[in-house]
Design a protein around this motif. Structure first.
Motif, short mmCIF file in Angstrom:
data_model
loop_
_atom_site.label_atom_id
_atom_site.label_comp_id
_atom_site.label_asym_id
_atom_site.label_seq_id
_atom_site.Cartn_x
_atom_site.Cartn_y
_atom_site.Cartn_z
N ALA A 32 44.61 30.21 17.95
CA ALA A 32 43.72 31.37 18.05
C ALA A 32 43.42 31.69 19.50
N HIS A 33 43.17 30.68 20.31
CA HIS A 33 42.89 30.87 21.73
C HIS A 33 44.04 31.60 22.43
N LEU A 81 53.86 29.81 30.38
CA LEU A 81 53.67 31.24 30.65
C LEU A 81 52.63 31.85 29.71
N VAL A 82 52.62 31.43 28.46
CA VAL A 82 51.63 31.94 27.51
C VAL A 82 50.22 31.55 27.96
N HIS A 86 47.36 34.33 29.10
CA HIS A 86 46.09 34.45 28.40
C HIS A 86 44.89 34.07 29.26
N GLY A 87 45.12 33.96 30.55
CA GLY A 87 44.01 33.76 31.47
C GLY A 87 43.55 32.33 31.64
N ASP A 88 44.29 31.37 31.11
CA ASP A 88 43.94 29.98 31.33
C ASP A 88 44.15 29.65 32.80
N ARG A 92 45.89 24.26 33.18
CA ARG A 92 46.15 24.21 31.74
C ARG A 92 47.63 24.34 31.41
N ALA A 93 48.42 24.89 32.34
CA ALA A 93 49.86 25.06 32.13
C ALA A 93 50.65 23.85 32.63
N VAL A 94 50.00 22.96 33.36
CA VAL A 94 50.71 21.81 33.96
C VAL A 94 51.34 20.89 32.92
#
Length: 114
Positions: A32-33, A81-82, A86-88, A92-94
């Motif tokens: 959902a996030h 990339l997602v 989504h502004g993380d 958070r992508a690491v």
């Protein structure tokens, strides 16, 4: 080295993939996030589980392992990339980026081992 990398990939992707398929609450919240339906998140989980199967079977047939690891790497690049889209915050992508690198390392190691 290939066996160790296969085990690392399996220990990370198998439980996460199964949790996505089962749509456990924390995975539903994560979906959902990121603006994903539970159904799409389940597909991602199925791809992760299939990637684990391919990596493990790749220990006996290298081309399958390389293909599976490459697929996992692409999936993780997309995940990173997602998160960013989504502004993380970048940290958070690491984890996804690290798993992409481990997947590519497995593929390179498997190819080098022949």
């Amino acid at each position: 080295m290939t066996t160790v990398l296969a085990m690392v990939l399996s220990l990370v992707f198998l439980p996460l993939g199964l949790a996505k398929i089962a749509a456990v609450p924390v995975m539903r919240q994560a979906a959902a996030h990121l603006g994903m339906s539970t159904g799409v998140h389940r597909v991602v989980g199925a791809l992760e589980v299939a990637g684990v199967a391919g990596v493990l079977l790749g220990l006996t047939w290298m081309p399958l392992g390389v293909a599976a690891a490459t697929g996992l790497a692409l999936l993780m690049v997309a995940a990173a990339l997602v998160h960013l889209r989504h502004g993380d915050p970048p940290p958070r992508a690491v984890p996804a980026a690290v798993m992409a690198l481990i997947s590519l390392t497995y593929a390179a190691t498997a190819m080098a081992a022949g």
